[in-house]
Design an enzyme around this catalytic site. Structure first.
Site, PDB file in Angstrom:
ATOM      1  N   HIS A  27      20.382  28.739 -19.603  1.00  0.00           N
ATOM      2  CA  HIS A  27      21.366  28.225 -18.639  1.00  0.00           C
ATOM      3  C   HIS A  27      21.341  29.024 -17.345  1.00  0.00           C
ATOM      4  O   HIS A  27      20.911  30.171 -17.319  1.00  0.00           O
ATOM      5  CB  HIS A  27      22.775  28.296 -19.249  1.00  0.00           C
ATOM      6  N   HIS A  83      21.807  21.440 -19.569  1.00  0.00           N
ATOM      7  CA  HIS A  83      22.417  20.948 -18.328  1.00  0.00           C
ATOM      8  C   HIS A  83      21.266  20.633 -17.370  1.00  0.00           C
ATOM      9  O   HIS A  83      20.499  21.537 -17.005  1.00  0.00           O
ATOM     10  CB  HIS A  83      23.370  21.982 -17.745  1.00  0.00           C
ATOM     11  N   GLU A 131      20.327  22.792 -14.187  1.00  0.00           N
ATOM     12  CA  GLU A 131      20.144  24.246 -14.284  1.00  0.00           C
ATOM     13  C   GLU A 131      18.649  24.470 -14.465  1.00  0.00           C
ATOM     14  O   GLU A 131      18.108  24.397 -15.555  1.00  0.00           O
ATOM     15  CB  GLU A 131      21.008  24.801 -15.421  1.00  0.00           C
ATOM     16  N   GLU A 151      22.217  33.088 -20.085  1.00  0.00           N
ATOM     17  CA  GLU A 151      22.814  32.561 -18.848  1.00  0.00           C
ATOM     18  C   GLU A 151      22.402  33.481 -17.709  1.00  0.00           C
ATOM     19  O   GLU A 151      22.634  34.686 -17.776  1.00  0.00           O
ATOM     20  CB  GLU A 151      24.333  32.584 -19.040  1.00  0.00           C
TER      21      GLU A 151
END
Lengths: 336, 336
Positions: free
Chosen positions: B122, B19, B22, B184
């Site tokens: 992430h 992404h 990010e 994450e």
């Protein structure tokens, strides 16, 4: 202390979505548009007074729809006299067209037909609490509204930021009104609505409108002194000389410390390899907009301000006679 | 307790920018790409061992360049067997092309040529600390790495999240490896790099690579039990039935309380007019991804998980003989 008499504020604009991903203002203005005659405009029900007209504006619908700051260019940089009045040719960016629509609706900027006050709603990823941002440190309306909000919302850190830019060069939507400011609240990620931030903005707008009603109905507001943060300069991230990619983040000791004094040799950045870079200025200044998401592309890691005390006079609304004289004065000025 | 012997992990991929907004993973992988022979790969210098190959991948360069999650479609939903192997016609979204490139580089998914481990980096706007997210609750490699990170980084809240999806239907980049997980870390606004988050991710990746080296060199990892959060369902925001605009934000009592049990009748949302909406489920569950920016468009205000204790066995790497037998086994499986 002298008393200053100022014209009535008959038309106020509350604008949201000037940046389409700053969601508190988007949802607040949508909510206000639903409430035709609700809490926000109780003054309209008081028949003895001239009603206050509150325009609720969603400034950049296309950017809102895409949940982006802007589509082609930053709308909130399109309100200089040059951009509003210059010739256009070729493909005109959407936001340039939209800025002219908004200027027709709320302005024209710098003219007597403009709305009396523009309150433009913004969010920041920086830990700035609630800030009023304006181009003047002697707009007594903005400064008295600021003091009113400070008193009414004691739990929220609140500051007045002053960008020292002439009216012609002022670039943001709030510059279209006779008075105007951005109401900036953070921290909140862009594209996210946090309930506490929304609630603070709703209260801020309500207290602002209340103040305008008090003012219009003749309330006298005592003079006092106010802290004003005047923007001095911006500092960019350290960048790779070839790729222009940033090579450091704001230092953990500085992150979230908006409005805490930054002294020479204080940590400023931490490079991605772990090194600490220090502030090389020669005087302590007040950092703000620390690590604001939208300013990476503008080359701003943080801004620095000088703090000053500004004495604001006692003010009240002009009487009808004073108002009539003032209108004549303005009209003759515009003819010139 | 039984001991499980598992194949050597020779090729590990560390991916960032899947992404594009990010930023921790973007800047960390860029940094790793600079460090040819540095801290992250000291094992290569130990001549007596077979070197560990660490691939550093910037997954979505176009989205990174625009600082957006994606250009045409969410890359991290493009790694199902169907999307990777289906016919394409007409204008193919950029991310679909890119997912096939990445599958060629790191996969092919589900085949013996795939890398041994994918760690995909992430960020989230939710207050989730550091999470490993995987499709399996019995991948002993992932679970032992998780326990290693927990022990090495005691100051950071850390959880293991399990999405119960078959290998064919698994959709994210980490599903391309023989083992894989997303790392994450939050909270961090998208489009912003916070130094503490970057540092935590850097440490997490370093400890992960260290663990792989320990494992490959024959270290025995004792069995133990681990808390696993298995995703049960998503909850969307309340929305206007006509416009589909959201009409409420996550309730202040729930905001930032990821992984704190949510009980029936607990506050869930606060509408923009001020009303509290409550959780109507009939069992307490663990919320996560609370108010994640990117999930507004996916119709997810938060996800809910059930917490379970999973017993993981003692593991060690296979001996050379075991490995040879295992390779033969795999080869004959693929021929079938």
């Amino acid at each position: 202390m002298q008393m200053v008499c100022l014209p009535r504020l008959s038309r106020v604009a509350v604008c949201g979505g000037t940046h389409g991903n700053e969601l508190s203002g988007v949802y607040l203005v949508r909510e206000l548009l639903k409430v035709k005659k609700g809490v926000m405009e109780k003054e309209e029900e008081q028949e003895e007074e001239e009603p206050l007209s509150v325009l609720k504006v969603l400034s950049n619908p296309r950017a809102m729809q895409q949940c982006r700051r802007y589509v082609d260019t930053d709308l909130n940089r399109c309100f200089t006299h040059a951009t509003l009045n210059g010739l256009t040719s070729g493909t005109v960016p959407y936001e340039m067209i939209r800025s002219r629509e908004l200027n027709a609706m709320l302005g024209p900027k710098g003219r007597s037909g403009a709305v009396d006050l523009v309150c433009d709603l913004h969010n920041t990823t920086a830990n700035m609490g609630l800030c009023l941002i304006a181009y003047s440190d002697c707009d007594w309306i903005c400064l008295h509204i600021f003091r009113h909000l400070q008193r009414k919302m004691p739990d929220i850190p609140m500051r007045y930021i002053h960008f020292e830019v002439s009216n012609k060069e002022s670039y943001s939507l709030d510059s279209v009104g006779k008075h105007g400011f951005a109401m900036e609240i953070g921290p909140q990620p862009h594209g996210v609505a946090r309930s506490t931030v929304y609630t603070a903005m709703k209260a801020g707008v309500q207290h602002m409108l209340d103040w305008v009603c008090f003012f219009n109905s003749g309330t006298l507001f005592e003079g006092e002194s106010v802290d004003v943060f005047t923007m001095i300069k911006h500092i960019d991230y350290p960048r790779d000389s070839e790729t222009r990619n940033i090579t450091a983040a704001v230092h953990p000791h500085l992150q979230d410390r908006d409005f805490c004094p930054l002294h020479p040799e204080d940590p400023l950045f931490q490079t991605f390899s772990g090194e600490t870079l220090r502030y090389k200025g020669n005087e302590p200044l007040y950092p703000f907009f620390i690590n604001e998401c939208a300013y990476y592309e503008k080359g701003i890691a943080l801004s620095l301000a000088r703090k000053r005390r500004v004495v604001i006079p006692t003010i009240r609304v002009q009487t009808e006679q004073e108002q009539a004289a003032h209108v004549q004065e303005l009209a003759s000025e515009e003819e010139e």
